[in-house]
Design an enzyme around this catalytic site. Structure first.
Site, PDB file in Angstrom:
ATOM      1  CG  HIS A 142      -1.914   0.979   1.388  1.00 55.18           C
ATOM      2  ND1 HIS A 142      -1.647   2.291   1.695  1.00 55.18           N
ATOM      3  CD2 HIS A 142      -3.271   0.895   1.261  1.00 55.18           C
ATOM      4  CE1 HIS A 142      -2.788   2.964   1.745  1.00 55.18           C
ATOM      5  NE2 HIS A 142      -3.788   2.149   1.482  1.00 55.18           N
ATOM      6  CG  ASP A 219       0.312  -2.469   5.978  1.00 57.47           C
ATOM      7  OD1 ASP A 219      -0.604  -2.475   6.835  1.00 57.47           O
ATOM      8  OD2 ASP A 219       0.182  -1.973   4.848  1.00 57.47           O
ATOM      9  CD  GLN A 222      -6.883  -4.548   4.096  1.00 65.11           C
ATOM     10  OE1 GLN A 222      -7.830  -5.256   4.455  1.00 65.11           O
ATOM     11  NE2 GLN A 222      -7.056  -3.318   3.639  1.00 65.11           N
ATOM     12  CE  LYS A 245      -7.414  -0.133   5.889  1.00 68.13           C
ATOM     13  NZ  LYS A 245      -8.223   0.304   4.760  1.00 68.13           N
ATOM     14  CB  CYS A 384      -3.724   3.214  -1.520  1.00 69.37           C
ATOM     15  SG  CYS A 384      -4.746   4.655  -1.255  1.00 69.37           S
TER      16      CYS A 384
END
Lengths: 427, 143
Positions: A142, A219, A222, A245, A384
């Site tokens: 991202h 990261d 997600q 999220k 993104c």
């Protein structure tokens, strides 16, 4: 609707157990899922990878703060401030347990995952990166995990390198040993691709980076909302994720960092709350985690995130993950029946609940527009992740993403709507 | 209200009579009518104006003859709605003067009712096509 699906047992991978996930009951927790997008057209929300919906308990927890005990946190010598501080710091404790951080002071409240990356790039990066040093990323990142590092290497004369991805959306690790060298200071990568849905082998990548002396930032934007994450098991040095999220509010996220690293880092921003003592000729810094939390923080949002963590914990992250795998598997099979449709990324057993796709002869924006008329919310664009799309030779993809409340009936509606789009556009 | 050029006014009125899905179908008819890029422009992509606000790669070129404008577009077939809107602009504004073009309201598409079939975000993107055409017209006018 009760969703019945198979999940691997804890002790014997070869055995399977039946479990139950009451999707109807879960859906009733989300007020927005009872809404109609247009008269008579119920919402089918397949855009959770962009931002998740919020259960009523989260909305009410924030409402309760503002209605009953709104006050600034820390140092307030009155009951409201104490209650607000307890709720704010209590949320931090529960978030720490949620990702199995060793201590709650390793949980830094930030605005979102993006700010987490910027904090590390600015604070750790500017103190530690020298000309010629290398930072390793992957091609599936991202922008939040690309641009802060680009800014850093431009300033420091350092070098960015990238692990490529294969055609199936998995990382090509064949060149990892050449990319990870004694020059690598940091390897920053996503645990789950927001386009392919690929679940990357985090522990393997962390071990490889540590073997050459590099630090690791993950990261987890997600990952944390969708599966059990254990930062101590991963042994990552930094990790960032966003509240919005994972059923929590916008405006707050988390940077996790190992205590000794955070202790050694200079502050990111200056102001109130992050100081111990201020004199006209200089200041000293507060302890962790407040050293990195300048100014009045997002109090209601932290309380909302803490409640979201409770909500997810009560449902069980393994149950949520299993449900999403079941839905993803169902969706990939159903989508394969739409002529001209191509889903990007690995097979269902290697990916999270994300299906980025193209439909031959139709721009993703047109797809999204048509689906919207049937109440179906998906995402269309580069998500993104422009370098990823550039490598695929695409300007954009359509992306349906699934969460704990997604049903097979909603997937069926998606497929019917895609067939209708093909008919309308005469494909 | 500013009077639109005759052909564009005609198209706008036709659209305003369409209901619901008919608007989309009519837009697709326009998409199919958008002519390919003239051969002499094939190798001049770098001289065309890139409408970067559109996620779809949209390129536009303004040709001027005797003070009147003709526009040429390069838009991939995978973007039928964008092609449709560009075709409306191309046909509706064929032969206008720069002054006539500059007088067209940026949001004239509301009169067509396109907001009923395209989201506000998409309308923002495609409305940039007219803005670029106006910029090209201004360049020509100031030469």
């Amino acid at each position: 609707m009760y969703g019945f699906f198979l999940v691997p047992a804890d002790f014997f991978g070869i055995f399977w157990v039946m479990t139950m996930f009451d999707v109807d009951k879960i859906r009733a927790d989300f007020p927005v899922l009872q809404e109609e997008v247009y008269p008579g057209v119920p919402l089918v929300y397949l855009d959770s990878a962009a931002s998740s919906q919020k259960p009523l308990v989260v909305i009410e927890a924030m409402n309760e703060y503002y209605r009953r005990y709104n006050a600034n946190v820390h140092r307030g010598i009155h009951r409201l401030s104490e209650e607000a501080t307890n709720a704010y710091e209590g949320a931090r404790e529960r978030i720490a347990r949620f990702i199995n951080a060793a201590e709650s002071c390793e949980i830094i409240y930030v605005r979102n995952a993006t700010e987490g990356f910027n904090l590390v790039a600015y604070s750790w990066g500017r103190a530690n990166i020298k000309p010629g040093d290398e930072i390793l990323l992957t091609e599936m990142e991202h922008h939040a995990n690309i641009v802060p590092w680009q800014l850093l290497v431009q300033e420091k004369g350092a070098v960015l390198r990238y692990v490529p991805f294969n055609e199936d959306g998995t990382l090509d690790l064949s060149s990892l040993s050449e990319l990870l060298t004694e020059r690598t200071r940091l390897f920053s990568f996503t645990a789950v691709s927001n386009v392919f849905g690929t679940i990357n082998p985090v522990k393997q990548l962390v071990d490889a980076a540590h073997a050459v002396g590099a630090l690791v930032m993950v990261d987890a934007a997600q990952a944390v909302p969708h599966m059990a994450v254990d930062v101590q098991a991963w042994d990552c040095d930094f990790m960032a994720f966003s509240s919005h999220k994972m059923c929590g509010p916008t405006g707050i996220g988390v940077l996790y960092g190992k205590r000794e690293l955070l202790e050694a880092m200079p502050p990111f921003m200056g102001g109130g709350d992050m100081i111990r003592r201020v004199r006209l000729d200089g200041s000293t810094w507060n302890d962790l985690p407040w050293k990195f939390e300048a100014g009045t923080p997002s109090i209601a949002e932290a309380i909302g995130l803490g409640t979201a963590v409770d909500y997810l914990t009560n449902l069980g992250m393994d149950n949520i993950h299993a449900h999403e795998q079941f839905i993803t598997n169902y969706a990939l099979e159903a989508l394969s029946e739409v002529p001209g449709l191509k889903v990007y990324g690995p097979p269902a057993n290697q990916k999270a609940g994300v299906a980025a796709f193209t439909l031959k002869g139709l721009h993703p924006h047109d797809i999204s527009e048509l689906l919207d008329k049937d109440g179906i919310a998906i995402r269309a664009g580069h998500h993104c992740a422009m370098p990823l799309h550039h490598k695929l030779g695409l300007a954009a993809t359509a992306r349906a993403s699934f969460y704990l409340h997604t049903t097979t009936q909603e997937i069926d509606k998606l497929v019917i709507s895609l067939h209708r789009a093909r008919k309308i556009f005469r494909l | 209200m500013t009077q639109l050029p005759a052909r564009l006014q005609e198209i706008v009125e036709d659209f305003s009579y369409c209901e619901g899905q008919e608007k989309l179908e009519y837009l697709l008819q326009f998409a199919e009518s958008l002519p390919p890029l003239p051969e002499w422009l094939y190798d001049k992509r770098d001289q065309m104006d890139h409408v970067h606000e559109c996620m779809t790669p949209v390129f536009v070129y303004a040709e001027e003859k005797n003070g009147r404008l003709t526009f040429h577009f390069d838009i991939p077939p995978e973007s039928p709605t964008v092609r449709g809107y560009a075709a409306i602009l191309q046909q509706g504004l064929q032969g206008v003067t720069p002054t006539e073009l500059l007088a067209i309201p940026d949001d004239f598409y509301y009169q067509m009712g396109l907001q009923h079939v395209l989201s506000a975000q998409r309308l923002n993107g495609i409305s940039a096509i007219l803005a670029h055409m106006k910029a090209l017209a201004q360049d020509i006018q100031s030469r």
